[in-house]
Design an enzyme around this catalytic site. Structure first.
Site, short mmCIF file in Angstrom:
data_model
loop_
_atom_site.label_atom_id
_atom_site.label_comp_id
_atom_site.label_asym_id
_atom_site.label_seq_id
_atom_site.Cartn_x
_atom_site.Cartn_y
_atom_site.Cartn_z
N HIS A 1 -18.29 18.03 -17.94
CA HIS A 1 -19.68 17.93 -18.41
C HIS A 1 -20.23 16.50 -18.28
CE1 HIS A 1 -20.97 21.79 -19.92
NE2 HIS A 1 -19.93 21.93 -20.73
N GLU B 1 -23.20 24.98 -17.67
CA GLU B 1 -21.89 25.58 -17.91
C GLU B 1 -21.20 26.15 -16.67
OE1 GLU B 1 -20.28 24.96 -20.51
OE2 GLU B 1 -21.88 24.28 -21.85
N ASP C 1 -29.56 29.94 -28.75
CA ASP C 1 -28.18 30.27 -29.08
C ASP C 1 -27.84 31.73 -28.80
OD1 ASP C 1 -26.22 28.55 -30.00
OD2 ASP C 1 -26.00 29.76 -31.82
N GLU D 1 -19.20 18.43 -25.45
CA GLU D 1 -19.15 17.31 -24.51
C GLU D 1 -19.97 16.09 -24.94
OE1 GLU D 1 -20.57 20.29 -24.14
OE2 GLU D 1 -22.37 20.22 -22.91
N TYR E 1 -21.21 30.83 -17.97
CA TYR E 1 -19.91 30.25 -17.62
C TYR E 1 -19.26 31.00 -16.46
CZ TYR E 1 -20.01 27.96 -22.24
OH TYR E 1 -20.34 27.21 -23.33
N HIS F 1 -12.69 20.69 -19.04
CA HIS F 1 -14.03 21.27 -19.13
C HIS F 1 -15.03 20.27 -19.71
CE1 HIS F 1 -16.95 24.63 -19.73
NE2 HIS F 1 -17.34 23.85 -20.74
N GLU F 2 -14.69 19.71 -20.86
CA GLU F 2 -15.63 18.78 -21.51
C GLU F 2 -15.80 17.51 -20.66
OE1 GLU F 2 -17.23 20.37 -23.53
OE2 GLU F 2 -15.77 21.89 -24.11
N1 BES Z 1 -21.32 22.81 -24.41
C1 BES Z 1 -20.38 23.81 -24.77
C2 BES Z 1 -20.49 24.24 -26.20
C3 BES Z 1 -21.83 24.80 -26.59
C4 BES Z 1 -22.49 25.72 -25.80
C5 BES Z 1 -22.42 24.42 -27.77
C6 BES Z 1 -23.72 26.22 -26.18
C7 BES Z 1 -23.65 24.92 -28.15
C8 BES Z 1 -24.31 25.81 -27.34
C9 BES Z 1 -18.95 23.39 -24.47
O1 BES Z 1 -18.83 22.59 -23.34
C10 BES Z 1 -18.15 24.62 -24.19
O2 BES Z 1 -18.46 25.28 -23.25
N2 BES Z 1 -17.13 24.89 -24.99
C11 BES Z 1 -16.24 26.01 -24.80
C12 BES Z 1 -14.95 25.58 -24.20
C13 BES Z 1 -14.73 25.86 -22.80
C14 BES Z 1 -13.34 25.49 -22.34
C15 BES Z 1 -15.25 27.09 -22.19
C16 BES Z 1 -15.91 26.59 -26.16
O3 BES Z 1 -16.37 26.09 -27.15
O4 BES Z 1 -15.18 27.56 -26.22
ZN ZN Z 2 -19.18 23.73 -21.58
#
Ligand code: BES
Ligand code: ZN
Length: 619
Positions: free
Chosen positions: A318, A337, A394, A290, A402, A314-315
C-alpha cells in the site's frame, strides 16, 4: 485553469517577476481540480486545506481528546471553507488569528456534519478548538485488561474510510492531501506513535512531537498510545509492541527489510523513508492498516512461524498502491486494494517462491467465489467500480475489490507478459505519485501505455463495469492445494490419512484442507480429524478461524470447541474473522447462541466491527 491562463498572459507582459508569481499562483490555486465526491462535505475547488498542525491532549480518564487543529488554507475566493466533522464538539474557530463564525450543518448518519467556517479572500490559516465525544467512531479506548501486558490502558485510531472526521475536524476526502505536524500530550507512562516520524523511546513528560512531510489523505492520519516499546529490524524498519509481545513480534517480522527491498526492486523506490509495524491489542478491527511509515496490525498474525506475514507484504504494498497513488473516491477502492493484493502476491513470490504465491492466489480465488455467492442478490456490488453514493462506503467494501481486482491484474499480466506488466505498473506509480487517480484515468492510462502500444485488445471495461467474473479470467492453480484436495478426498472415503504427507504442510495447506470439507463429512470424521490434528487447539488464528467456521456449520461440538469459539469471539475483534463466525451461526439458524456470545463480546469490539455485526444480527 482560468487563473492560470490569465497568469500566462500577465507573465508574458512582465517577464521579470514571472517565475516567482507563477509559483505563488500555483500555490494559491493549488493547481488541481477535484472531482465531485459523495463522502465528504468539503468543496476543495473553493477552499482547501494543505497542512495540519495538531495540538492535542489525550485524557484516558475521561476518554476525550481535546485541543486545536490549525490548518494552512488555500482559498480560491470563497467566503467559507467546509470541513467534515462527526460527533465532535466544536468549541471555537479562528481565521487568521481572529474568532470567526462557524456553523455545523445537519447530521447525516454516515457522513456526519459539514463544518462551515467563514473566511476572507485573504485567509490562509484557520484554527479549530474542539473535543471528541463518547460517540467517536475512530477511537477505541481499551482498558488494561484488553491489552497484552494487562497493566496500562491503550488507545488507537482507525481512519479509513471516513472515520478521521470523528476525531479531527478535517476535509476527509481521499483526494485532499495534506502534510501534518502534531504535538500530543499523553500520560507520562505511555508512548504515542503516529503515521509520521516517530519516537523510539518514551519521553519523561509524555509530550510527543510528530512530523509527516509527505502529503497524505486524511484517512491515513493515525495515532496509537500505549505502554509500547520499539525494536529495530534494520535502519529503516522495525516493530512496536507491548513488552510481552516485542520479541515474538520482532522474530515474526524479521524479514521486513527484505520485503521492502523486494518491493523496491519490483516497482520503484520506497518513498516514505521508514517502514515500521505496530502490533495492537486483539480488538484491532483489521488484519492490518497501511498507515504511512507505521502499519497498524492485529496480533492474530503472530503465529510463531512467520506463516501469516503476507499481511505485512500487503500493507507494505500500500505504500505504493493507496498511499502514493490514492483512489480518488471510495468508488475506486479497487485501485487501492486490487493493486495491493497483486503487489503483495508478487512480493511473496519473489521472497518465498511460487508455491507460497500460488497458495495465496488460490485462497483469494476461493474467497472471491464465496463473496460472489453471498452477493448474488446484489450484483452491482460485484463490480470493480462501485457506486456508493448515498451509502456508507464501508458497506460496499467487500472482497471484490481485493480478489476480483487481483484476478483482473493477474489476467492482464498473463495476456501482456510479466515484463510488460511490471514496466507498466512501475510507470503508473511514478506518474501518479503523491496524487490520486480514478478508474477512468486508470483505463485511459492502461490503454495508452500498455494495450494500444503493444497492439493488444483486452476486455477491461467488462472487468471493471460488469458484475461477476469474465470468461477470460486466469486459471489459478496450486499444486500444493491439489495434493491437499487428494488427501482430503481419500480421508473422506477411507477414514485414513497418510500422516507422512501432512507433516510438511504449511498453515495455508491446513486452511485449504479445513475449508474444503465436503458437505457430507460426518461428525465422527470431524472428531477423528480433531483428535489427530488438534484443530480446536490450533495456535494459528487462521486455522482456528476456518475450523471454528466448519464446526459451527457442521454442528460439531467435540473437544470443547464451543467454549473456544466463544473465547475467540470475546477477545479477537478482527472484523473478517468475527464476521465469518457470526455468519456461520446465522446460516445455521443458531442466532440465539450468537446473541449470547455477542452480548459479552460486543464491548470489546471497535465500532467498525460492532457496526457490521449489529447489522448482520439484525440489531
Ligand atoms: N486498507 C485495508 C483495511 C481497510 C479497508 C480499512 C477498508 C478500512 C476500510 C487493509 O490494507 C487491508 O486490506 N487489510 C486486510 C488484510 C489483507 C492482508 C487483505 C485485513 O484487514 O484483513
Ligand atoms: Zn489493503
Amino acid at each position: 485553469m482560468k487563473n492560470l491562463f490569465i497568469l500566462a498572459i500577465t507573465c508574458m507582459a512582465t517577464l521579470t517577476s514571472c517565475n516567482k508569481s507563477q509559483e505563488m499562483d500555483k500555490e494559491k490555486t493549488n493547481a488541481k481540480t477535484y472531482m465531485e465526491e459523495f463522502h465528504s462535505y468539503a468543496q476543495p475547488n473553493d477552499a482547501v486545506i494543505t497542512h495540519l498542525d495538531l495540538d492535542i491532549d489525550v485524557n484516558f480518564d475521561t476518554q476525550v481528546i481535546s485541543g486545536t487543529a490549525t490548518y494552512d488554507v488555500v482559498n480560491n475566493g470563497a467566503t467559507a471553507i467546509i470541513l467534515d466533522a462527526k460527533y465532535l464538539e466544536i468549541i471555537a474557530v479562528k481565521a487568521d488569528g481572529k474568532e470567526t463564525r462557524f456553523q455545523l450543518g445537519t447530521m447525516d448518519e454516515s457522513l456526519g456534519q459539514p463544518l462551515r467556517i467563514e473566511i476572507k479572500e485573504s485567509t490562509n490559516k484557520i484554527a479549530i478548538t474542539y473535543r471528541t465525544t463518547a460517540q467517536t467512531e475512530a477511537l477505541q479506548w481499551l482498558t488494561a485488561q484488553q491489552t497484552a501486558d494487562k497493566t496500562n490502558p491503550f488507545l488507537f485510531t482507525q481512519g479509513q474510510a471516513i472515520l478521521t472526521r470523528t476525531w479531527i475536524p478535517i476535509q476527509d476526502s481521499p483526494q485532499i492531501r495534506i502534510t501534518y505536524e502534531a504535538k500530543v500530550q499523553v500520560p507520562s507512562n505511555l508512548m504515542a506513535v503516529m503515521s509520521a516520524e516517530n519516537p523510539k523511546e518514551k519521553t519523561a513528560d509524555g509530550i510527543y512531537h510528530f512530523k509527516m512531510v509527505q502529503p497524505i489523505p486524511a484517512y491515513l492520519i493515525a495515532l496509537a498510545i500505549g505502554d509500547i516499546e520499539y525494536k529495530a529490524i534494520s535502519d529503516r524498519t522495525g516493530v512496536y509492541a507491548e513488552k510481552s509481545m516485542l520479541d515474538k513480534v520482532h522474530t515474526e517480522f524479521s524479514d521486513m527489510e527484505k520485503m521492502v527491498v523486494t518491493a523496491e526492486n519490483l516497482y520503484g523506490a520506497y518513498d516514505w523513508e521508514q517502514f515500521d509495524v505496530i502490533v495492537l491489542p486483539p480488538s484491532f478491527p483489521f488484519g492490518g492498516m497501511e498507515n504511512p511509515r507505521l502499519t497498524f496490525a492485529t496480533p492474530t498474525v503472530i503465529a510463531g512461524d512467520k506463516s501469516l506475514t503476507s499481511l505485512v507484504a500487503h500493507e507494505l504494498a500500500h505504500s505504493w498502491s493507496g498511499n502514493l497513488v490514492t483512489n480518488a473516491t471510495w468508488n475506486d477502492f479497487w485501485l487501492n486494494e486490487g493493486f495491493t493484493v497483486y503487489f503483495e502476491i508478487r512480493i511473496m513470490e519473489a521472497l518465498y517462491g511460487k508455491k507460497r504465491a500460488d497458495m495465496l492466489a488460490l485462497i483469494g480465488r476461493q474467497d472471491l467465489e464465496d463473496e460472489l455467492e453471498s452477493l448474488k442478490d446484489s450484483p452491482n456490488d460485484t463490480k470493480l467500480k462501485l457506486d456508493l453514493k448515498g451509502r456508507n462506503p464501508d458497506e460496499g467494501m467487500n472482497s471484490i475489490a481485493y480478489d476480483k481486482g487481483y484476478l483482473f491484474l493477474r489476467t492482464l499480466e498473463e495476456k501482456v507478459g510479466r515484463e510488460q506488466m511490471d514496466g507498466f505498473l512501475k510507470s503508473y506509480f511514478k506518474k501518479n505519485a503523491f496524487s490520486t487517480t480514478n478508474t477512468e484515468d486508470f483505463i485511459t492510462y492502461l490503454n495508452t501505455n500498455l494495450l494500444e502500444k503493444n497492439n493488444i485488445t483486452f476486455n477491461t471495461e467488462e472487468w471493471i463495469y460488469q458484475p461477476g467474473v469474465p470468461d477470460n479470467a486466469a486459471i489459478i492453480e496450486s499444486d500444493a492445494f491439489t495434493r491437499v484436495e487428494k488427501v482430503l478426498q481419500a480421508f473422506v472415503e477411507t477414514n485414513t490419512i497418510d500422516a507422512s504427507i501432512t507433516t510438511t504442510w504449511t498453515p495455508q495447506e491446513w486452511v485449504h484442507f479445513v475449508r474444503n470439507f465436503p458437505e457430507d463429512i460426518t461428525l465422527e470424521q470431524l472428531q477423528q480429524l480433531d483428535d489427530t490434528f488438534y484443530f480446536t487447539d490450533s495456535t494459528n488464528s487462521y486455522i482456528s478461524m476456518v475450523w471454528y467456521e466448519q464446526s459451527i456449520i457442521k454442528g460439531y461440538h467435540g473437544n470443547k470447541v464451543d467454549s473456544k469459539i466463544s473465547e475467540f469471539l470475546n477477545t479477537v475483534g478482527r472484523r473478517w474473522y468475527v464476521t465469518t463466525l457470526f455468519k456461520a451461526f446465522k446460516k445455521t439458524d443458531r442466532i440465539e447462541e450468537a446473541l449470547t456470545i455477542y452480548k459479552t463480546a460486543r464491548p470489546n469490539y471497535h465500532s467498525v466491527t460492532s457496526n457490521t455485526i449489529d447489522e448482520l444480527l439484525g440489531l
